[in-house]
Design an enzyme around this catalytic site. Structure first.
Site, PDB file in Angstrom:
ATOM      1  N   ASN A  16      -5.488 -11.429   7.452  1.00 36.79           N
ATOM      2  CA  ASN A  16      -6.685 -10.867   6.800  1.00 36.79           C
ATOM      3  C   ASN A  16      -7.854 -11.845   6.891  1.00 36.79           C
ATOM      4  OD1 ASN A  16      -6.364  -8.118   5.502  1.00 36.79           O
ATOM      5  ND2 ASN A  16      -4.460  -9.132   4.863  1.00 36.79           N
ATOM      6  N   ASN A 110      -9.763  -9.389  -3.963  1.00 34.74           N
ATOM      7  CA  ASN A 110      -8.392  -9.596  -3.485  1.00 34.74           C
ATOM      8  C   ASN A 110      -7.966  -8.382  -2.688  1.00 34.74           C
ATOM      9  OD1 ASN A 110      -5.686 -10.714  -3.398  1.00 34.74           O
ATOM     10  ND2 ASN A 110      -5.107  -9.204  -4.946  1.00 34.74           N
ATOM     11  N   HIS A 112      -4.561  -6.129  -1.754  1.00 35.11           N
ATOM     12  CA  HIS A 112      -3.181  -5.900  -2.193  1.00 35.11           C
ATOM     13  C   HIS A 112      -2.565  -4.800  -1.333  1.00 35.11           C
ATOM     14  CE1 HIS A 112       0.229  -5.848  -4.902  1.00 35.11           C
ATOM     15  NE2 HIS A 112       0.156  -4.529  -4.913  1.00 35.11           N
ATOM     16  N   GLU A 177      -5.444  -2.845   6.202  1.00 36.92           N
ATOM     17  CA  GLU A 177      -5.999  -3.997   5.479  1.00 36.92           C
ATOM     18  C   GLU A 177      -7.106  -4.664   6.294  1.00 36.92           C
ATOM     19  OE1 GLU A 177      -3.238  -6.790   3.680  1.00 36.92           O
ATOM     20  OE2 GLU A 177      -1.632  -5.317   3.762  1.00 36.92           O
TER      21      GLU A 177
HETATM   22  C1  GAR Z   1      -1.170  -9.159   3.090  1.00 35.30           C
HETATM   23  O1  GAR Z   1      -0.399  -8.019   3.398  1.00 35.30           O
HETATM   24  C2  GAR Z   1      -1.763  -9.040   1.700  1.00 35.30           C
HETATM   25  O2  GAR Z   1      -2.122  -7.729   1.372  1.00 35.30           O
HETATM   26  C3  GAR Z   1      -0.614  -9.522   0.858  1.00 35.30           C
HETATM   27  O3  GAR Z   1      -0.086 -10.613   1.565  1.00 35.30           O
HETATM   28  C4  GAR Z   1      -0.277 -10.393   2.962  1.00 35.30           C
HETATM   29  C5  GAR Z   1      -0.929 -11.616   3.551  1.00 35.30           C
HETATM   30  O4  GAR Z   1      -0.982 -11.508   4.942  1.00 35.30           O
HETATM   31  N1  GAR Z   1      -1.052  -9.901  -0.451  1.00 35.30           N
HETATM   32  C6  GAR Z   1      -0.316  -9.757  -1.540  1.00 35.30           C
HETATM   33  O5  GAR Z   1       0.810  -9.297  -1.521  1.00 35.30           O
HETATM   34  C7  GAR Z   1      -0.990 -10.199  -2.821  1.00 35.30           C
HETATM   35  N2  GAR Z   1      -0.352  -9.617  -3.954  1.00 35.30           N
HETATM   36  P1  GAR Z   1      -2.024 -12.335   5.785  1.00 35.30           P
HETATM   37  O6  GAR Z   1      -1.813 -13.804   5.392  1.00 35.30           O
HETATM   38  O7  GAR Z   1      -1.631 -12.095   7.206  1.00 35.30           O
HETATM   39  O8  GAR Z   1      -3.405 -11.863   5.462  1.00 35.30           O
END
Ligand code: GAR
Length: 218
Positions: A16, A110, A112, A177
């Site tokens: 992200n 944030n 989620h 996302e």
């Molecule tokens: C993402 O899927 C995000 O939505 C989730 O962690 C992942 C991080 O991936 N966040 C949560 O679960 C927060 N509660 P990334 O490091 O590749 O962006």
């Protein structure tokens, strides 16, 4: 208008974060990513941020143990030293205290991996599959002291397929996302996302005629 100065907080791979960095390259993007900060030393996202020419910092949370505020005071000092105006949490796996959240009231968002307020917390894809929901997705929201709550900026949905596994579903949601997080930051940084009566309202156009129906009956 000057671009808003943004810090991205990560704990892991930072996909992200990469989506935000890529989007912010556009000349008309209202924010610039000036700092990527991790609470985990060696998080994969840190190397990606450096490659993209973004300053990085690591403030390990582990040595602080249960003293969450002591960790956050160090975090806060670093953010202030960089004149940060907006904070994006992107896979930052750390519960934040009300004190820290208050410092960034209305200025921290944030992402989620679920359609909030369903599936707060961890293992969202496993739980969605176990419940047999047919539509799942992701949410960008302003951060408030209560975990995975706060005014919703944007959501994106995907169909859940009968043969989905947590991994295949996670991959499809992750694609969403990477679309909604940059768009949300654009809205917030440009001042087009406003908080009103505990909800977030924007100037962005809705598409009231688009419906995602799942499963599709042929
Ligand atoms: C993402 O899927 C995000 O939505 C989730 O962690 C992942 C991080 O991936 N966040 C949560 O679960 C927060 N509660 P990334 O490091 O590749 O962006």
């Amino acid at each position: 208008m000057a671009k808003r100065r943004v810090a991205i907080l990560i704990s892991g791979r930072g996909s992200n974060m990469t989506a935000l960095i890529e989007a912010a390259k556009a000349q008309d993007f209202p924010a610039e990513i000036v700092l990527v900060l991790s609470n985990i030393a060696g998080a994969a996202g840190l190397a990606k941020a450096s490659e993209a020419g973004i300053e990085t910092a690591t403030i390990e949370s582990k040595p602080f143990g249960k003293d969450r505020e002591a960790f956050e005071r160090k975090l806060q000092d670093t953010l202030v030293a960089h004149n940060i105006e907006l904070v994006c949490l992107a896979g930052f796996l750390r519960l934040l205290t009300p004190w820290f959240v208050r410092q960034w009231d209305g200025r921290m968002i944030n992402i989620h991996p679920a359609l909030l307020p369903s599936y707060k917390g961890l293992h969202t894809h496993e739980r969605a599959l176990a419940d047999g929901v047919k539509i799942h997705g992701a949410t960008v929201h302003f951060v408030v002291p209560e975990m995975d709550s706060g005014p919703i900026v944007m959501q994106g949905a995907v169909a859940v397929l009968d043969n989905d596994t947590p991994d295949t579903l996670a991959a499809r949601v992750l694609g969403v996302e990477h679309r909604i997080y940059p768009d949300s930051l654009r809205l917030v940084a440009s001042g087009n996302a406003r908080l009103a009566n505990g909800r977030c309202v924007t100037d962005a156009k809705g598409s009231p005629d688009d419906a995602l129906i799942s499963p599709e009956v042929i």
